[in-house]
Scaffold this motif. Sequence first.
Motif, short mmCIF file in Angstrom:
data_model
loop_
_atom_site.label_atom_id
_atom_site.label_comp_id
_atom_site.label_asym_id
_atom_site.label_seq_id
_atom_site.Cartn_x
_atom_site.Cartn_y
_atom_site.Cartn_z
N THR C 66 -0.68 -2.88 12.85
CA THR C 66 0.75 -2.61 12.99
C THR C 66 1.52 -3.40 11.95
O THR C 66 1.12 -4.49 11.55
N ASN C 67 2.62 -2.82 11.49
CA ASN C 67 3.44 -3.45 10.47
C ASN C 67 4.90 -3.07 10.71
O ASN C 67 5.18 -1.98 11.18
N ASP C 68 5.79 -3.98 10.36
CA ASP C 68 7.22 -3.73 10.49
C ASP C 68 7.62 -2.52 9.64
O ASP C 68 7.10 -2.32 8.55
N TRP C 69 8.56 -1.71 10.16
CA TRP C 69 8.97 -0.51 9.44
C TRP C 69 9.54 -0.85 8.06
O TRP C 69 9.27 -0.17 7.07
N ASP C 70 10.33 -1.91 7.99
CA ASP C 70 11.00 -2.29 6.75
C ASP C 70 10.04 -2.46 5.58
O ASP C 70 10.35 -2.09 4.46
N SER C 71 8.89 -3.06 5.86
CA SER C 71 8.01 -3.40 4.74
C SER C 71 6.74 -2.57 4.78
O SER C 71 5.72 -2.96 4.25
N ILE C 72 6.83 -1.38 5.40
CA ILE C 72 5.58 -0.63 5.60
C ILE C 72 5.08 -0.05 4.28
O ILE C 72 3.87 -0.02 4.03
N ILE C 73 5.99 0.37 3.38
CA ILE C 73 5.54 0.92 2.09
C ILE C 73 5.10 -0.18 1.12
O ILE C 73 4.02 -0.09 0.55
N PRO C 74 5.91 -1.25 0.94
CA PRO C 74 5.43 -2.34 0.06
C PRO C 74 4.04 -2.86 0.44
O PRO C 74 3.25 -3.18 -0.44
N ASN C 75 3.76 -2.93 1.74
CA ASN C 75 2.46 -3.45 2.14
C ASN C 75 1.33 -2.46 1.87
O ASN C 75 0.20 -2.87 1.62
N LEU C 76 1.63 -1.16 1.91
CA LEU C 76 0.62 -0.17 1.54
C LEU C 76 0.33 -0.30 0.05
O LEU C 76 -0.82 -0.35 -0.38
N VAL C 77 1.41 -0.36 -0.72
CA VAL C 77 1.27 -0.38 -2.17
C VAL C 77 0.52 -1.62 -2.64
O VAL C 77 -0.26 -1.58 -3.58
N SER C 78 0.71 -2.74 -1.95
CA SER C 78 0.01 -3.94 -2.39
C SER C 78 -1.36 -4.06 -1.71
O SER C 78 -2.04 -5.05 -1.90
N GLY C 79 -1.76 -3.03 -0.96
CA GLY C 79 -3.15 -2.95 -0.54
C GLY C 79 -3.50 -3.62 0.78
O GLY C 79 -4.66 -3.92 1.02
N ASN C 80 -2.51 -3.88 1.64
CA ASN C 80 -2.85 -4.51 2.91
C ASN C 80 -3.44 -3.54 3.91
O ASN C 80 -4.06 -3.94 4.88
N TYR C 81 -3.15 -2.26 3.75
CA TYR C 81 -3.86 -1.20 4.48
C TYR C 81 -3.90 0.01 3.57
O TYR C 81 -3.27 0.02 2.50
N ASP C 82 -4.63 1.04 4.00
CA ASP C 82 -4.89 2.14 3.06
C ASP C 82 -4.10 3.40 3.38
O ASP C 82 -3.92 4.25 2.52
N VAL C 83 -3.67 3.54 4.64
CA VAL C 83 -2.99 4.76 5.05
C VAL C 83 -1.78 4.38 5.89
O VAL C 83 -1.86 3.48 6.73
#
Lengths: 294, 268, 237
Positions: C66-83
């Motif tokens: 689970t991840n906060d909505w605000d930072s959900i795309i930055p965290n995908l882009v920096s590789g913390n999850y894949d989808v």
Amino acid sequence: MFSYCTDPNALSGLTWLSCYLTTGKHMAFYFSFGTVLLLLAITAPVALLFGFFGASAARSHILPLRWFGKTYIALVRGVPDIAFFLFFVIALDQMIEWTRHKILCPEWTEPVRQGNDFVVCQAAKMPLGSAPQWVHETYGFTLAVFTFAIVFGAFAANVMFGAMRAVPRAQMETAEAYGMTRRQAFRRILVPQMWVYALPGLGNLWMVLIKATPLLFLLGVEDIVYWAREMGGSKTSKFTEYPHGDWRMWYFFALLVFYLCFTRISEIFLERVMKRLTKGQATTGGEAQRKAPA
Amino acid sequence: MSCWMTIQDYGLRAVGIGERLLPREDFTLCQQFTLIGSGMIWNIYFGAFALISGFFFANALAMAKSARSPWLRKPAEWFIFIFRGSPLFVQFFFGYFLFLSLKQVFPIFTPFTAAWLGALVVLFLNTSAYSAEIFFGALRSIPKGDVESADAYGFSGWPRFKKIIWPTMLRLAWPAYTNEAIFLFHATALVFFSGFPAWQQKGDALYYANYFADKTFNPFVPYPILAMYFILLTLVVLSIFGLANRFLNRHLPQEARRKIKLKMNVIR
Amino acid sequence: MNKLLLTTAALALSASFAMAETTRLGTEGAYPPYNFINDSGEVDGFERELGDELCKRAKLTCEWVTNDWDSIIPNLVSGNYDVIIAGMSITDERDEVIDFTQNYTQPDPSGYLAASADVDIKNGVIAAQTGTIQASFVASTGATLVEFATPEETIAAVRNGEADAVLADKAYLGPVADEDDGLVLLEQEELIGGGVGLGIRESDGELKATLDAAIQSMKDDGSLNAMIEKWEIGVKF
């Protein structure tokens, strides 16, 4: 949790409440109090260490080191912690992965930044893509501790910088008269004595640190605020066995009580430490203790 | 569109003057600097007004806490404990909640649910508690000799307080109070982030930084800009308080002045 | 802590040799029926079921984050999850930064939830969650936008009269309106954004192709429709 909890809709009153308060979700909520306490327990000494080195650097005789120390203190203190948290963790994570990438995959030729993407080789992932979830959580937690330590290290450095200068000049002069070198005097005279001057400031800092923990959820750690918000929100019967209205007030009230108790305990503890530290010191407090009849 | 035009359009966007729609494309550096800067208006507004109004209340609280009568002392002690002992985050939540319920009973509370007044009240109470504790600490550490000489000169009651005790207290408390001011300005970033809703996209600096981070999906530009603005603000606050410190200690010889500044390095 | 870190490192090392890559699915966990945290503290909902099925079909080992909505795309882009699997509508803005698979829900119109059926949507006060497509939609109309950090607060705002109506996905508002007699869904609907798709890094073409194929196979054999019906997501394929 209890055997009678299989059909919560049939329950009412205290039995319902006892079931409600022991769901897996609530367990996670109680567990997150432990997370916050653990974070505080680890962050405080680490921040102290950062602060000590920051303060030592800021009063160093080597110019670049002094600049570094002073810039660190001024820069981090000047920015609200919340703004710092919002981008620093991602930056830190990328920095670690980039370093590992350079070391572990030297033959990699593609750029690390592909458009918006930050791509490193599989072996450089931190933690590795195949690692179980708890490793990811521990890693995230470690990053959070580190970020907190950097921020509060700057404040601690500021306090200790002041405390080091507050040690009476005569004490250092006496050390010199005894033939101690600068380093010896620093270790044997200055450091043991500065704590009594630093403690009020550090105690305050500890209080501020306690109250900064609600920002933990910004760093991707599921903390008490995250769960309080999540569970306090009204729930419809479609998605839960325990539907209820907007109960955020009660959950936040629990947080309030937790923080107030924790603050009070800290206050009592700090008072005791202060009493012990002033013993035998060349301050008014120490003088009063000496004069008081045993 | 030139940068000057952007400044004209968005320079006062945070208070509702200028272009109604926020930028939806490009997201140039100029747009980010302008809008985040315009949001700083709110941070300065909250910080300045809470600090000034809080100063007076804090003085009263510090007096009450050092009073002999428990009717004055106990409420002051509890007020200070509750506001210093709980996170601002939680205080904002309860503040907003309380004003909402009050509004339903007494319509006079309607403006309190908006950030400009409601958040200001919460910040005012918060900073009053912290400052009161600082002033209280200073009050207790006034040198005994000062008070005794005042007595010897025939000062007593109100004149003694006004001419001797209060100025000395302020002098002693000033470095710590400076820190409190900085913390307060930083705390204003929390207003729209957790507590109060933003109306018509009029928010503080963090709100706009968040907007850009959300639109560009890149946190590494807007947040450092925000950080830069806050460092500037901190420097300004420090220099204003430094001037005040010089004024407070104007009677002391040059050497002694510097010493006082370094001694009481107590934050919050 | 030192000990903890050491064992972590040792485990991470040994794990890299033994296990296959896991695919990490990032979600918000606060947007029923798409995704939410159930009573036992786990991710649940339409997307939980869908994600698990997709992973089975694509033969991937998956893990939920689970991840906060605000930072959900930055965290995908920096590789913390894949989808990203978080009820995220496919928009041009987002498509510039990340890639989307084909949509697994039909474009769902957003609905208004209000305290009474005759509120003035054109000039009234409309609540929306910060950073959603609904928020930017309201900002561009004549209505007064008021933004809250969580979807929960937007509905609370309508309940206590701060806002006249809240604009959000109909699938989210439906169950709320069902249980609260004081709130009604308005007739008026707004078609913003496309359907919902999985968000994937632009450099991850292979994963995107795999998941695209899995979604297609679920569309073909009707199992996706069954899920949409079960969770009342909206129009079927």
